[in-house]
Each structure stands twice: as C-alpha cells, then as structure tokens.
Design an enzyme around this catalytic site. Structure first.
Site, PDB file in Angstrom:
ATOM      1  CG  ASN A  10      -0.228  -0.300   2.493  1.00 53.00           C
ATOM      2  OD1 ASN A  10       0.299  -1.400   2.671  1.00 53.00           O
ATOM      3  ND2 ASN A  10      -0.176   0.653   3.406  1.00 53.00           N
ATOM      4  CB  CYS A  30      -4.094   6.681   6.679  1.00 50.33           C
ATOM      5  SG  CYS A  30      -3.425   5.150   6.072  1.00 50.33           S
TER       6      CYS A  30
HETATM    7  N1  PLP Z   1      -4.343  -3.939   4.038  1.00 55.02           N
HETATM    8  C1  PLP Z   1      -3.871  -3.029   3.174  1.00 55.02           C
HETATM    9  C2  PLP Z   1      -2.738  -3.407   2.255  1.00 55.02           C
HETATM   10  C3  PLP Z   1      -4.423  -1.746   3.113  1.00 55.02           C
HETATM   11  O1  PLP Z   1      -3.948  -0.841   2.256  1.00 55.02           O
HETATM   12  C4  PLP Z   1      -5.497  -1.435   4.001  1.00 55.02           C
HETATM   13  C5  PLP Z   1      -6.086  -0.077   4.034  1.00 55.02           C
HETATM   14  O2  PLP Z   1      -5.432   0.892   4.325  1.00 55.02           O
HETATM   15  C6  PLP Z   1      -5.964  -2.418   4.882  1.00 55.02           C
HETATM   16  C7  PLP Z   1      -5.368  -3.658   4.871  1.00 55.02           C
HETATM   17  C8  PLP Z   1      -7.122  -2.160   5.811  1.00 55.02           C
HETATM   18  O3  PLP Z   1      -8.313  -2.103   5.055  1.00 55.02           O
HETATM   19  P1  PLP Z   1      -9.720  -1.695   5.669  1.00 55.02           P
HETATM   20  O4  PLP Z   1      -9.741  -0.205   5.709  1.00 55.02           O
HETATM   21  O5  PLP Z   1     -10.740  -2.235   4.720  1.00 55.02           O
HETATM   22  O6  PLP Z   1      -9.852  -2.305   7.014  1.00 55.02           O
END
Ligand code: PLP
Length: 358
Positions: free
Chosen positions: A140, A301
C-alpha cells in the site's frame, strides 16, 4: 472545495456511480437477512445474490465471509488460525502486524519483494507442521507486487497455507492462488465498512459468531454488500491507462531530481512512492494540500499522524531519506492533465528545497 486534485486513492477511493445507485436502491431492503419471515428471506436472497456476484467478479470459488473491511478479515484469519506457526512478511499493513503480534518475520529484499530462498529458509528453520504464511499482493505504500506464484508454490511444498492481503490489488488484478485472501470494498470503488475473507477451506480457522456460517458475528450489511458487488462489476478498463500515467510520472520525477521507490520492481500501476531530497514528507503534504492536491506519506493514515515507514525500513532505507518519501495513488478518473498538475507542483517544491540546501 474548489479545484482539488485527489491523488490518495490507495487510502480510499470515491464510490463508483454504480455502487452508489445500488446502495440507494438497497436502503429499501431494511430487513435482517437472518429473520425467517418473508421480509428477512427477501433480504437473505439479496445478500446471497451479492455474495455470488462478488465471488464471480473476483473469480473465487471457495467460501466468502463478509466482514467490515480488510482489517476484520485479517483479524479473523490470523487470530483464529489453526496453524501451529505464523510467518508474516516485514512489509505487511499494520492491520496484519497487530493481528499477529507473535508471528515470525519474513524479511524482504531491497527491492521490496520476498525472496524465495528466504521463505524456504524461514520455513525450514521454523520446522512447523502446518505453518501459515502471510504475504500481501501489492504494497500500500510502494505498490510493489509480490511474486506470489513462486512464493505460493514454496508454501505448498512445505505443507503450509498462504494468506494474502489483496486489499490494494483486488478488482484491478486477478486474485493470486491462495488459501485465504482479504479484500476491502472501499479500495475498489465500493462503500467503506465492508470487505471479505475469502477462504478455500473453513477448517483453517476456528468458528466464532452467529452469522456467516458461524464464522462472523453481527447482522450483515446488505446495502454495502450490494454496493460492493456493483463496484466489482463496473469496468476496470481505466486501470490499463494507469500504467501509462505512472510511467509518465516516474519519468518526470526522476528527470527533476526525485527518487522512485522500488524503481525496477513490478509495481501496481496505481501506486507510486517518490523521495524529494531535502524536504520532509510532512512539509510536502502541507505544501501539496495548499496547492489543492491531496497525497499521503507512507502509511500515515492510521491516526492522522506521520510515523516512520516500517516498509521502507524493511527495504533497507535510511530513516532520514525515508522521511522524505510521499505516496501518490491514482483512481479511475485520474487524467494526464492531473499528472501534469502534480508534476508542476513537485518541481516547484523540489527547486525550493534545492535552493535552501545550496
Ligand atoms: N491492508 C492493506 C494493504 C491496506 O492498504 C489497508 C487499508 O489501508 C488495509 C489492509 C485495511 O483495510 P480496511 O480499511 O478495509 O480495514
């Protein structure tokens, strides 16, 4: 908010029109899908229809447990695992590290990927009889895509199970072959507050909860499930264009003295990370925001605060240089003109940083 440019789609992306329409219509389906009366049965039928459509759009034939997002899907997979040891890559999202605080670490190389020999070595050293290996599809912060076909084969040879966090790639790239996969609707044009754990064999985790075949508790969010399905069924042809935009952006940043994170590694076309020498990412974020552009710094974030990136640290980055990296991420409506606008501001800030250092 004036003429804003949103380049933070990896944090969350606006709902697609089809998802909004599906949800607007779905509020009339207010009944509880677990109720046995006619209203409940109608809601159940709609929920099962959404489940089947999501599975079909993703190309998944196993079970799908609805959750509140990827974080909950990850928590279910990792906190209720029946594996005797958990091995987690060093560049996973915080949600993974929090759900498996006692997991063993799997290092990454300087290019951000897990090396096959490192995985083989760790599995051998662990000596577990049925290990669970956790590796994301695309990072991410950097967009780095893991070589999951190769890594998955190693997991299988070692009689382990592979859990993939596909939050960033689902709906854009084909799902990898894996035993369990986490997906999140708000990263692909669906609503926030819904996601899923895809699981090939429910025997991998302990059951808990009154819904979702006994694997999750809480009334299912039917309107969100319908929005999720509609988002996945929307065309993602725009994703092919993102490759071009990113190549253009990479070239412009590099030509202006910037550094591209994981320059030579296959990366998701919608995510890029750039270092601007001489300017802290926190200052860049403020400057871009004042210029009307929303970007982010690393995985900033979680609480609105900036913290050092464990991803860049795991890739061997010096802490000072890592603190100068920002993330730019594209969505369906990002255009070439948007990229030009971002580059213009980036060049202005880079010139100022250089002048200050001189
Ligand atoms: N995993 C990854 C790679 C992410 O980018 C994110 C979101 O930031 C998450 C997990 C968590 O996702 P959610 O907001 O649906 O709980």
């Amino acid at each position: 908010m004036g003429d804003r440019l949103y380049l933070d789609h990896a944090a969350t992306t606006p709902m697609l029109p089809a998802a909004r329409d599906a949800m607007a219509g779905a509020w009339a389906r207010w009944a509880n899908p677990s109720s046995p009366h006619a209203e409940g049965r109608a809601a159940r039928a709609a929920l099962e229809d959404a489940r089947a459509r999501i599975k079909s759009a993703l190309g998944w034939s196993g079970d799908l447990i609805f959750t509140s997002g990827a974080t909950e899907a990850i928590a279910i997979a990792l906190k209720r695992t029946r594996s005797d040891a958990v091995l987690v890559s060093a560049v996973e999202h915080d949600a993974v590290h929090r759900a498996a605080p006692k997991a063993f670490f799997l290092p990454v190389q300087g290019d951000g990927t897990v090396a096959g020999h490192a995985l083989t070595g760790r599995l051998g050293a662990l000596g577990a009889s049925n290990p669970l290996v956790v590796i994301q599809s695309a990072n991410n912060e950097t967009g780095v895509i893991q070589p999951l076909a190769e890594l998955g084969a190693i997991v299988r040879v070692n009689k382990g199970a592979l859990f993939v966090d596909a939050s960033q790639s689902a709906g854009k790239m084909a799902l990898p072959e894996a035993d369990m996969i986490a997906v999140s609707a708000h990263k692909l044009g669906g609503p926030p507050g819904i996601g899923a754990l895809l699981i090939g064999n429910l025997g991998l985790i302990d059951p808990d909860g009154g819904q979702e075949k006994g694997y999750r508790g809480g009334t299912e969010n039917l309107p969100a499930a319908l929005g999720f399905a509609a988002a996945l069924e929307s065309s993602n042809a725009w994703f092919k264009r993102a490759e071009d935009l990113r190549a253009h952006l990479d070239g412009a940043i590099e030509a202006s003295g910037g550094q591209i994170v994981a320059r030579r590694t296959p990366r998701l076309a919608t995510i890029a990370a750039y270092r601007m020498p001489g300017m802290a990412s926190s200052a860049q974020l403020i400057q871009f925001d004042m210029a009307g552009i929303a970007v982010s710094a690393g995985s900033a974030c979680s609480s609105g605060t900036l913290k050092p990136s464990h991803v860049l640290a795991a890739m061997g980055w010096d802490a000072g240089e890592a603190a100068e990296v920002i993330r730019v991420s594209f969505g369906p409506d990002t255009s070439r003109a948007d990229v030009y606008r971002f580059v213009e501001q980036w060049q202005r800030l880079a010139r100022e940083a250089k002048a200050r250092a001189a």
